[in-house]
Design a protein around this motif. Structure first.
Motif, short mmCIF file in Angstrom:
data_model
loop_
_atom_site.label_atom_id
_atom_site.label_comp_id
_atom_site.label_asym_id
_atom_site.label_seq_id
_atom_site.Cartn_x
_atom_site.Cartn_y
_atom_site.Cartn_z
N TYR A 49 3.19 -7.21 -0.31
CA TYR A 49 3.11 -6.32 -1.47
C TYR A 49 1.78 -5.57 -1.50
O TYR A 49 1.73 -4.35 -1.69
CB TYR A 49 3.30 -7.13 -2.76
CG TYR A 49 3.10 -6.32 -4.02
CD1 TYR A 49 4.09 -5.45 -4.48
CD2 TYR A 49 1.91 -6.41 -4.74
CE1 TYR A 49 3.90 -4.70 -5.64
CE2 TYR A 49 1.71 -5.66 -5.89
CZ TYR A 49 2.71 -4.81 -6.33
OH TYR A 49 2.51 -4.07 -7.47
N GLU A 52 1.32 -3.23 1.73
CA GLU A 52 2.07 -1.98 1.68
C GLU A 52 1.31 -0.90 0.92
O GLU A 52 1.51 0.29 1.16
CB GLU A 52 3.43 -2.23 1.02
CG GLU A 52 4.42 -1.10 1.20
CD GLU A 52 5.77 -1.45 0.62
OE1 GLU A 52 6.77 -0.83 1.02
OE2 GLU A 52 5.83 -2.36 -0.24
N LYS A 53 0.43 -1.31 0.03
CA LYS A 53 -0.33 -0.35 -0.76
C LYS A 53 -1.66 0.02 -0.10
O LYS A 53 -2.38 0.89 -0.62
CB LYS A 53 -0.60 -0.93 -2.15
CG LYS A 53 0.67 -1.16 -2.97
CD LYS A 53 0.34 -1.71 -4.33
CE LYS A 53 1.60 -1.90 -5.17
NZ LYS A 53 2.32 -0.63 -5.41
N GLN A 58 -0.39 2.83 5.14
CA GLN A 58 0.16 4.17 4.93
C GLN A 58 -0.05 5.06 6.15
O GLN A 58 0.84 5.81 6.55
CB GLN A 58 -0.49 4.81 3.69
CG GLN A 58 -0.26 4.05 2.39
CD GLN A 58 1.20 4.02 1.99
OE1 GLN A 58 1.96 4.92 2.33
NE2 GLN A 58 1.59 2.98 1.26
#
Length: 285
Positions: A49, A52-53, A58
């Motif tokens: 979680y 992914e941020k 990214q």
């Protein structure tokens, strides 16, 4: 992906050994084992979680998407656009194109395909069904430690050594490429030669009833066989997975990847079925 499978198995067997060491009661050990699994699953969800941020994640996913967009073949779209008025025709043409892609990918990577297929057959035909039944030899057979001989011997000498060797074999395949990409047939025959382990492990301390000779009466010989067996498995699998996409154009790399996974699944299935025959041949009592 290449080393993840082996590391996953290594982590599982370490957790199993820890659960056995913490309690001599089977039910308690099983409870500890599954509690560890639950903690790992929850921690992975939390880590993913936050990962992914992250900015690095990214950037990585954007780069992968850009590569896919660059190399993904466009002839599917052209075929579909020319027949969009007839959905059935579009579907049949698309399926035909998929078959052609698979055929071309298979044509150039067939030796790698069969190499992976045979690697998993030779491995799954004796591991874990047969090897998990190997009993302690000298000096373990003279040990008074019941915990080692009855509960930890198979965990350490078979499973732990296998996953250590498997992980090591996959890692060295990233640095050592022997044979080279130019000799796919030689690599295939190396994978084929791994079937000799079925005969060699038959000489270990297996509780057979068919009179097969018991020649390897030392735990160190068995451990060496397990390490050679597992290292060759990890290396043969990984080197085939590395070579296969390099034998085709970039547009076909995704198809080749799917084809190699098909070989892996087929080899696992056939090897699992053959394991019943191997155990029966040696005469499990």
């Amino acid at each position: 992906f290449i080393s993840g499978h082996a590391l996953g198995g290594l982590f599982v067997i370490i957790c199993s050994i820890i659960s056995i060491l913490l309690s001599s009661h089977v039910a308690t050990s099983a409870t500890i084992y599954f509690l560890i699994a639950i903690v790992v699953i929850i921690s992975n969800i939390i880590i993913y979680y936050f990962l992914e941020k992250s900015h690095l994640f990214q950037i990585y996913t954007s780069a992968i998407q850009e590569i896919n967009n660059r190399y993904e073949p466009l002839f599917h779209e052209s075929l579909s656009s020319s027949s969009h008025n007839d959905n059935h025709i579009t579907l049949s043409i698309t399926l035909l194109a998929t078959r052609e892609r698979l055929f071309v990918a298979y044509k150039y990577t067939k030796w790698n395909f069969y190499g992976i297929f045979l690697t998993f057959i030779s491995t799954l035909s004796i591991f874990p069904a047969y090897l998990s039944k190997i009993q302690p030899s000298y000096p373990s057979i003279n040990s008074s430690n019941i915990l080692w001989t009855q509960r930890l011997y198979v965990q350490v000498m078979t499973f732990l050594l296998f996953y250590i060797g498997d992980t090591f074999g996959r890692i060295i395949s990233l640095k050592i490429h022997i044979p080279s990409l130019l000799y796919p047939r030689l690599l295939f025959f190396i994978c084929l030669s791994r079937f000799i382990f079925i005969i060699l492990f038959g000489f270990c301390n297996f509780p057979n009833t068919n009179g097969y000779p018991y020649l390897f009466k030392n735990d160190f010989i068995y451990a060496l066989l397990v390490l050679c067996f597992s290292i060759s498995h990890g290396y043969c699998y990984s080197i085939n997975m590395i070579y296969a996409p390099r034998r085709v154009y970039p547009q076909l790399t995704s198809t080749v990847g799917a084809l190699m996974i098909m070989a892996l699944i087929a080899g696992t299935f056939v090897g699992s079925l053959l394991s019943y025959g191997v155990v029966a041949i040696y005469g499990d009592n």
